[in-house]
Design an enzyme around this catalytic site. Structure first.
Site, PDB file in Angstrom:
ATOM      1  N   GLY A   1       1.087  -1.002   0.122  1.00 39.63           N
ATOM      2  CA  GLY A   1      -0.211  -0.244   0.165  1.00 39.63           C
ATOM      3  C   GLY A   1       0.990   1.229  -0.095  1.00 39.63           C
TER       4      GLY A   1
ATOM      5  N   HIS B   1       2.369   4.994  -4.956  1.00 38.60           N
ATOM      6  CA  HIS B   1       3.070   6.299  -5.285  1.00 38.60           C
ATOM      7  C   HIS B   1       3.116   5.467  -7.314  1.00 38.60           C
ATOM      8  CE1 HIS B   1       6.825   3.965  -4.837  1.00 38.60           C
ATOM      9  NE2 HIS B   1       7.054   3.797  -3.914  1.00 38.60           N
TER      10      HIS B   1
ATOM     11  N   HIS C   1       4.283   2.586  -8.224  1.00 35.80           N
ATOM     12  CA  HIS C   1       3.683   0.439  -8.015  1.00 35.80           C
ATOM     13  C   HIS C   1       2.766   1.302  -9.465  1.00 35.80           C
ATOM     14  CE1 HIS C   1       4.473   1.730  -3.568  1.00 35.80           C
ATOM     15  NE2 HIS C   1       4.386   0.537  -3.426  1.00 35.80           N
TER      16      HIS C   1
ATOM     17  N   LYS D   1      14.406  -0.517  -7.730  1.00 35.55           N
ATOM     18  CA  LYS D   1      14.334  -0.076  -6.669  1.00 35.55           C
ATOM     19  C   LYS D   1      14.611  -1.128  -5.625  1.00 35.55           C
ATOM     20  CE  LYS D   1      13.668   3.439  -2.760  1.00 35.55           C
ATOM     21  NZ  LYS D   1      12.662   2.495  -1.974  1.00 35.55           N
TER      22      LYS D   1
ATOM     23  N   GLN E   1      15.836  -7.290  -3.351  1.00 35.70           N
ATOM     24  CA  GLN E   1      13.966  -8.355  -3.358  1.00 35.70           C
ATOM     25  C   GLN E   1      13.953  -8.633  -4.874  1.00 35.70           C
ATOM     26  OE1 GLN E   1      10.462  -6.659  -0.856  1.00 35.70           O
ATOM     27  NE2 GLN E   1      10.167  -6.106  -3.528  1.00 35.70           N
TER      28      GLN E   1
ATOM     29  N   SER F   1       9.154   6.592  -2.624  1.00 38.25           N
ATOM     30  CA  SER F   1       9.834   5.512  -2.112  1.00 38.25           C
ATOM     31  C   SER F   1       8.480   5.900  -1.252  1.00 38.25           C
ATOM     32  CB  SER F   1      11.034   5.093  -1.322  1.00 38.25           C
ATOM     33  OG  SER F   1      10.611   4.701   0.267  1.00 38.25           O
ATOM     34  N   SER F   2       7.946   4.831  -0.561  1.00 36.61           N
ATOM     35  CA  SER F   2       6.604   5.618   0.842  1.00 36.61           C
ATOM     36  C   SER F   2       6.952   6.103   1.451  1.00 36.61           C
ATOM     37  CB  SER F   2       5.888   4.061   0.923  1.00 36.61           C
ATOM     38  OG  SER F   2       6.919   3.410   0.828  1.00 36.61           O
TER      39      SER F   2
HETATM   40  O1  PAF Z   1       8.281  -4.430  -1.857  1.00 36.32           O
HETATM   41  C1  PAF Z   1       7.457  -4.957  -1.319  1.00 36.32           C
HETATM   42  O2  PAF Z   1       6.084  -3.288  -0.798  1.00 36.32           O
HETATM   43  C2  PAF Z   1       7.509  -5.884  -0.305  1.00 36.32           C
HETATM   44  O3  PAF Z   1       8.026  -6.461   0.298  1.00 36.32           O
HETATM   45  C3  PAF Z   1       6.542  -7.049  -1.409  1.00 36.32           C
HETATM   46  C4  PAF Z   1       7.242  -7.778  -1.868  1.00 36.32           C
HETATM   47  C5  PAF Z   1       5.177  -6.697  -1.012  1.00 36.32           C
HETATM   48  C6  PAF Z   1       6.413  -8.379   0.546  1.00 36.32           C
HETATM   49  O4  PAF Z   1       5.564  -7.652   1.594  1.00 36.32           O
END
Ligand code: PAF
Length: 285
Positions: free
Chosen positions: A33, A36, A39, A151, A155, A187-188
């Protein structure tokens, strides 16, 4: 049209079951959530690559190593839904916590190698939490493809590895970082910067960009990293948590840009931890 908001796995499966019967390719954009433009760019890419798009919104407690960070994480479901409405998303999955972590939940997905060092070294358990929730979201949504931003480069590498290792039938698509006009990566966490800190924040990208250019131009890696560290601190950041040159493919540390490389950093500004990374052109290339 506003997409339905689904909170139960049974509702999600009823919908995705119908889509699968129609032969639709389903895309998922996992988020926490506080949406921005970064996303929304993932959603646009997903729309272009699939017949049906699900956005998930779940603030995953298991990936926060710091309870204060979890408590401060913005929760903005109403405005998130408004931002998604014009994009033609097919469903927004906002699972109730027990749909992800039911009573007695006892499984952790842990990815070695690419999760070590960088953010993994400074946020114990973070990537276990990410890998576990992403595995669940990919399986729950029955997605054929999933979209993640570069970004969060480490991950992205963790997710690619787990999908390969577990033979999950999902294509992982990495999308370029979206930046403000002054270079700051969206970034949030940017919302937590004071106006004065926000004005200083682009120093992180500027330093990375300059160092990547210098290394690509043949400068010694250690000297370029030292200069970048100095520039970040001179730009008003309180501390540089890490600043490293890594292989873009494996995240192995590199002493020279003799393979496709990525320069990654985390630094603190105004008590807010910001991360960023840039590709490094091959030296002399
Ligand atoms: O990047 C994110 O917002 C989070 O790490 C994700 C991939 C939704 C997992 O919770």
């Amino acid at each position: 049209m506003t997409a339905p908001i689904l909170r139960r796995l049974s509702e999600l499966h009823a919908l995705t079951g119908r889509w699968q019967a129609e032969g639709a390719r389903i895309a998922v954009v996992p988020t926490m959530g506080a949406l921005h433009a970064g996303h929304l760019a993932l959603v646009s890419a997903a729309k272009a690559g699939a017949d049906r798009v699900i956005v998930t919104i779940f603030v995953n407690p298991r990936q926060f190593d710091n309870p204060d960070d979890l408590a401060k994480y913005p929760r903005t479901e109403g405005s998130d839904a408004e931002k998604l409405a014009p994009l033609g998303v097919d469903a927004v999955y906002v699972p109730d916590p027990d749909q992800i972590y039911p009573e007695g939940f006892a499984t952790t997905v842990s990815v070695a190698g690419v999760s070590e060092g960088l953010c993994g070294a400074h946020r114990p358990g973070h990537f276990d939490g990410v890998a576990t929730v992403v595995s669940k979201l990919l399986l729950q949504t029955r997605a054929g493809c999933a979209f993640f931003g570069e970004k969060d480069y480490q991950q992205l590498m963790v997710v690619r590895r787990l999908v390969r290792d577990l033979d999950l039938p999902v294509e992982i698509v990495g999308c370029p970082t979206v930046r403000e006009a002054d270079g700051l990566a969206l970034s949030s966490r940017n919302q937590r910067l004071s106006p004065a800190a926000r004005a200083r924040a682009p120093a992180l990208f500027a330093a990375l960009d300059a160092a990547a250019g210098a290394i690509g131009g043949g400068a010694a890696v250690a000297a370029a990293l030292e200069e970048a560290r100095g520039a970040i601190l001179a730009g008003g950041f309180a501390a540089v948590e890490y600043l490293e040159l890594r292989s873009a493919a494996t995240l192995a540390p590199l002493a020279a840009a003799d393979a496709p490389a990525r320069l990654l950093a985390a630094a603190y500004l105004d008590g807010v931890r910001l991360i960023d990374n840039v590709p490094v052109p091959p030296a002399g290339g």
